[in-house]
Motif scaffolding. Sequence first.
Motif, PDB file in Angstrom:
ATOM      1  N   LYS A 241      11.673  26.663  18.313  1.00 38.53           N
ATOM      2  CA  LYS A 241      10.115  26.942  17.785  1.00 38.53           C
ATOM      3  C   LYS A 241       9.337  26.935  18.987  1.00 38.53           C
ATOM      4  O   LYS A 241       8.476  28.149  18.729  1.00 38.53           O
ATOM      5  CB  LYS A 241       9.758  25.510  17.068  1.00 38.53           C
ATOM      6  N   GLN A 242       9.574  26.564  20.197  1.00 45.53           N
ATOM      7  CA  GLN A 242       8.660  26.735  21.085  1.00 45.53           C
ATOM      8  C   GLN A 242       9.150  28.414  21.741  1.00 45.53           C
ATOM      9  O   GLN A 242       8.007  29.019  22.286  1.00 45.53           O
ATOM     10  CB  GLN A 242       8.909  25.985  22.627  1.00 45.53           C
ATOM     11  N   ARG A 243      10.140  28.780  21.660  1.00 44.49           N
ATOM     12  CA  ARG A 243      10.355  30.076  21.798  1.00 44.49           C
ATOM     13  C   ARG A 243       9.719  31.169  20.762  1.00 44.49           C
ATOM     14  O   ARG A 243       9.075  32.140  21.301  1.00 44.49           O
ATOM     15  CB  ARG A 243      11.890  30.458  21.894  1.00 44.49           C
TER      16      ARG A 243
ATOM     17  N   VAL B  80       4.829  28.132  12.647  1.00 44.17           N
ATOM     18  CA  VAL B  80       4.831  26.629  13.309  1.00 44.17           C
ATOM     19  C   VAL B  80       3.554  25.947  13.077  1.00 44.17           C
ATOM     20  O   VAL B  80       2.532  26.454  12.485  1.00 44.17           O
ATOM     21  CB  VAL B  80       5.084  26.102  14.609  1.00 44.17           C
ATOM     22  N   SER B  81       3.372  24.684  13.161  1.00 44.17           N
ATOM     23  CA  SER B  81       2.079  24.096  13.188  1.00 44.17           C
ATOM     24  C   SER B  81       1.179  24.251  14.071  1.00 44.17           C
ATOM     25  O   SER B  81       1.640  24.343  15.252  1.00 44.17           O
ATOM     26  CB  SER B  81       2.189  22.653  12.470  1.00 44.17           C
ATOM     27  N   GLU B  82      -0.268  23.946  14.000  1.00 50.46           N
ATOM     28  CA  GLU B  82      -0.776  24.052  15.106  1.00 50.46           C
ATOM     29  C   GLU B  82      -0.638  23.051  16.333  1.00 50.46           C
ATOM     30  O   GLU B  82      -0.767  23.603  17.531  1.00 50.46           O
ATOM     31  CB  GLU B  82      -2.511  23.630  14.635  1.00 50.46           C
ATOM     32  N   GLY B  83      -0.326  21.939  16.061  1.00 48.66           N
ATOM     33  CA  GLY B  83      -0.151  20.812  16.994  1.00 48.66           C
ATOM     34  C   GLY B  83       1.236  21.402  17.834  1.00 48.66           C
ATOM     35  O   GLY B  83       1.319  21.217  19.007  1.00 48.66           O
ATOM     36  N   THR B  84       1.928  22.076  17.196  1.00 48.32           N
ATOM     37  CA  THR B  84       3.089  22.622  18.030  1.00 48.32           C
ATOM     38  C   THR B  84       3.070  23.319  19.087  1.00 48.32           C
ATOM     39  O   THR B  84       3.773  23.517  20.169  1.00 48.32           O
ATOM     40  CB  THR B  84       4.253  23.282  17.122  1.00 48.32           C
ATOM     41  N   VAL B  85       2.008  24.444  18.830  1.00 50.39           N
ATOM     42  CA  VAL B  85       1.745  25.180  20.005  1.00 50.39           C
ATOM     43  C   VAL B  85       1.166  24.655  21.173  1.00 50.39           C
ATOM     44  O   VAL B  85       1.536  25.094  22.337  1.00 50.39           O
ATOM     45  CB  VAL B  85       0.345  26.255  19.290  1.00 50.39           C
ATOM     46  N   PHE B  86       0.713  23.382  21.186  1.00 44.60           N
ATOM     47  CA  PHE B  86       0.423  22.759  22.179  1.00 44.60           C
ATOM     48  C   PHE B  86       1.353  21.894  22.830  1.00 44.60           C
ATOM     49  O   PHE B  86       1.067  21.356  23.908  1.00 44.60           O
ATOM     50  CB  PHE B  86      -0.958  21.975  21.924  1.00 44.60           C
ATOM     51  N   LYS B  87       2.524  21.215  22.113  1.00 44.28           N
ATOM     52  CA  LYS B  87       3.303  20.481  22.389  1.00 44.28           C
ATOM     53  C   LYS B  87       3.755  20.748  23.845  1.00 44.28           C
ATOM     54  O   LYS B  87       4.025  19.689  24.635  1.00 44.28           O
ATOM     55  CB  LYS B  87       4.410  20.307  21.401  1.00 44.28           C
ATOM     56  N   HIS B  88       4.548  21.808  23.945  1.00 43.25           N
ATOM     57  CA  HIS B  88       5.097  22.043  25.031  1.00 43.25           C
ATOM     58  C   HIS B  88       4.123  22.687  26.152  1.00 43.25           C
ATOM     59  O   HIS B  88       4.256  22.659  27.482  1.00 43.25           O
ATOM     60  CB  HIS B  88       6.365  23.094  24.765  1.00 43.25           C
TER      61      HIS B  88
END
Lengths: 216, 216, 216, 216
Positions: A22-24, A53-61
């Motif tokens: 997902k991060q990729r 992905v969700s908005e939060g995921t963008v910031f997770k990493h």
Amino acid sequence: MKHTDVETLFANNIKTTSLSPKQRKVLQASLTLFAQKGYENTSTLDIAHLAGVSEGTVFKHFKTKDGLLQAILKPFIHDIFPRVADEFLITLHQSPFDDFDSFLRYAVHDRMVYAMDNRPEMKIFIQQMVKDPSIMTSLTKRLGKLLQGGVDTLFRDYKKKGQLVDWDSMRIIRMVSGVIVGYLIPNIIMSDTPLDVDKTTDEVCEFLMDGLRPRN
Amino acid sequence: MKHTDVETLFANNIKTTSLSPKQRKVLQASLTLFAQKGYENTSTLDIAHLAGVSEGTVFKHFKTKDGLLQAILKPFIHDIFPRVADEFLITLHQSPFDDFDSFLRYAVHDRMVYAMDNRPEMKIFIQQMVKDPSIMTSLTKRLGKLLQGGVDTLFRDYKKKGQLVDWDSMRIIRMVSGVIVGYLIPNIIMSDTPLDVDKTTDEVCEFLMDGLRPRN
Amino acid sequence: MKHTDVETLFANNIKTTSLSPKQRKVLQASLTLFAQKGYENTSTLDIAHLAGVSEGTVFKHFKTKDGLLQAILKPFIHDIFPRVADEFLITLHQSPFDDFDSFLRYAVHDRMVYAMDNRPEMKIFIQQMVKDPSIMTSLTKRLGKLLQGGVDTLFRDYKKKGQLVDWDSMRIIRMVSGVIVGYLIPNIIMSDTPLDVDKTTDEVCEFLMDGLRPRN
Amino acid sequence: MKHTDVETLFANNIKTTSLSPKQRKVLQASLTLFAQKGYENTSTLDIAHLAGVSEGTVFKHFKTKDGLLQAILKPFIHDIFPRVADEFLITLHQSPFDDFDSFLRYAVHDRMVYAMDNRPEMKIFIQQMVKDPSIMTSLTKRLGKLLQGGVDTLFRDYKKKGQLVDWDSMRIIRMVSGVIVGYLIPNIIMSDTPLDVDKTTDEVCEFLMDGLRPRN
DNA sequence: CATGAATGAGCCTTCATTCAT
DNA sequence: AATGAATGAAGGCTCATTCAT
């Protein structure tokens, strides 16, 4: 004598850094959108949508939007450009050209094809450089060092053979790349116009070799 | 053989359009801030503060933030650049140079000084060009037309005297300006670095005249 | 038996109040625009433009935007509607109808034509009433008083002749005007649809006279 | 023979659309404020405050202020009004009245209670109708279709029995609702005044049945 | 790890109103 | 009296970022 294009190198680079799938996708989406609409005009929601992905995921990493930009820019400066330069030098040493004319023709042609193949990626890089000069500074330094070592020996031969003017290697490179840059940047930016690489190479090399002095 | 710098022309242009003093300050503030931080990173409140007016005033005349940008860009494209080109041609015709070398040296030097004198203004212009290719397209067209007519006759003489290669005028201009652009853009963007115009002119002209061919 | 429409009365009313020509135009422009786009969606600049005056002039006499609205609404309540009612009563007394049927037919027809002729003006009035109930309250009171006196004597005759139900005059008026209002408001608001006044008058009067009871 | 009031239906409707609790509060707050102060005079910050959420939350789901209005209006037109009409028809068919008098009395009373119970909600609806005629048009069409089918058969009986005038069903409905509307609208708008539903029903029905013809 | 509802600061823009000329 | 440049409060809306689930 094929060269790897930026996108492939980029993908490789990402895989290396142990990133979740997902991060990729997030990173790829950012690259695409930043190139397409510019950094400021791309929202993190846009990225999330394109990456699926969700908005939060963008910031997770990547922590922040700027972190995302850096994650894109850093490999360009630290890995991709140097690696491309390396690859270029290796190729040159493996199959050396007898005369400077042939060498120049190859070099110019190669860099032009490279730039034309990766116009979108180059565009975002240029946009960032224009906004943040430090990118350009560090890039110039790194590439300068890398080339100096590799090219010096090469040029010495041509100079000895009387095929190349006896200037400092960096001055020669500055001139050659100056002409190429002056030629390519307008084309990369006004991306609708293609560009006949072969014809342009001829024009540029003819000029590079003899300047504006009348022929014969 | 002095030339008017962009700022002066810009101020004249504004005065012509009968703008109230406050509005003029708004425009100047925008110019400064756009150049300093880029268009997207400048808020209309920033502009109002620097101009010493209320935020409403920023919109009274220029309607939108984009209107402000256009008010800055339009004169560059429609008035200043063409006028500078004109001025340049007139100067050339008034005091013609006997040999192409002198002509080239003057031309390169003149444009370099001009660019160095107006770095901030050029920077914002470059930033916009990178973002909006249409600006570059229209500018290229306008300047192309203007120069073609004026330079053709000039070049013909030098070509006859055997001092200049017999290429199409525009190809010559493209090469010369390509080298200058390739040289200047990095410098304009990394604006901390100065640039020795005289020394650079020498370097550039030497290269332009004879290319990379060894000097015997 | 023609009646003066609101616009004419309005213009007369304005002339009376010793208003400068420009101020008069301001008021007219306000009327037009408020009716067209509603009070909140009309800017004082819009008014200035349509009136052909400066922004400042709009406030010179009427002080505030609300002052402008009141200047429009007040005459409606205090002058125009009462005067129209008066005029209506006078006409009635001058040429009395022998039977209630004829009287009703005339009254309904007259008010309908009146409303149809002044749709835009009515619309703004309705919009304001919906927003500010006090307008409606005061209007109802004023008209109530006015009509009661004038209509009572008239109705007494018809009641004596056995042509009209023996209800309180105001109840009769409430019913008649209720039906008319219920009929007209949709039409005034959906102003694209015309309305066949004659046919509608027939329908309405037939109903008003005999209700829903089967005929014969 | 109880009917569900608008508020309950409205709440149901919202629940159906899977809305977060905060979003539901936003919608309720909008309904309240729009009714109280009108759409244009309600700011999104007002709504946020009353709903006890941040301003951003107001836009998260409903996108724009107009989106909020539509979210309120749409169910009125597409769900609530039709459902109420349906419910009304069903009730009628389940327990039919022997004579038209009783039927009419029930119908008028029912709709009046309904309107009185939901004055604030009706007020905002009326305000919007006055501003945007298209709302009224579509509502009229929808209700028209719905009623036509269901009421026709009902009326036929009463007409046969000689209790109802032999007019087109829609004309009858237009007259009845016209009287009700003419009676209710002033009351809904000047919301301080109550309204004796029972007494008013008597008055209205008496008039509806026999019009203004004298009672012998 | 991923989600997405919630946040709140900040942005561009509008507009009624004032006031020096 | 009229003008129109200037004001500044307020409005609708966006968006990077956080956090409970």
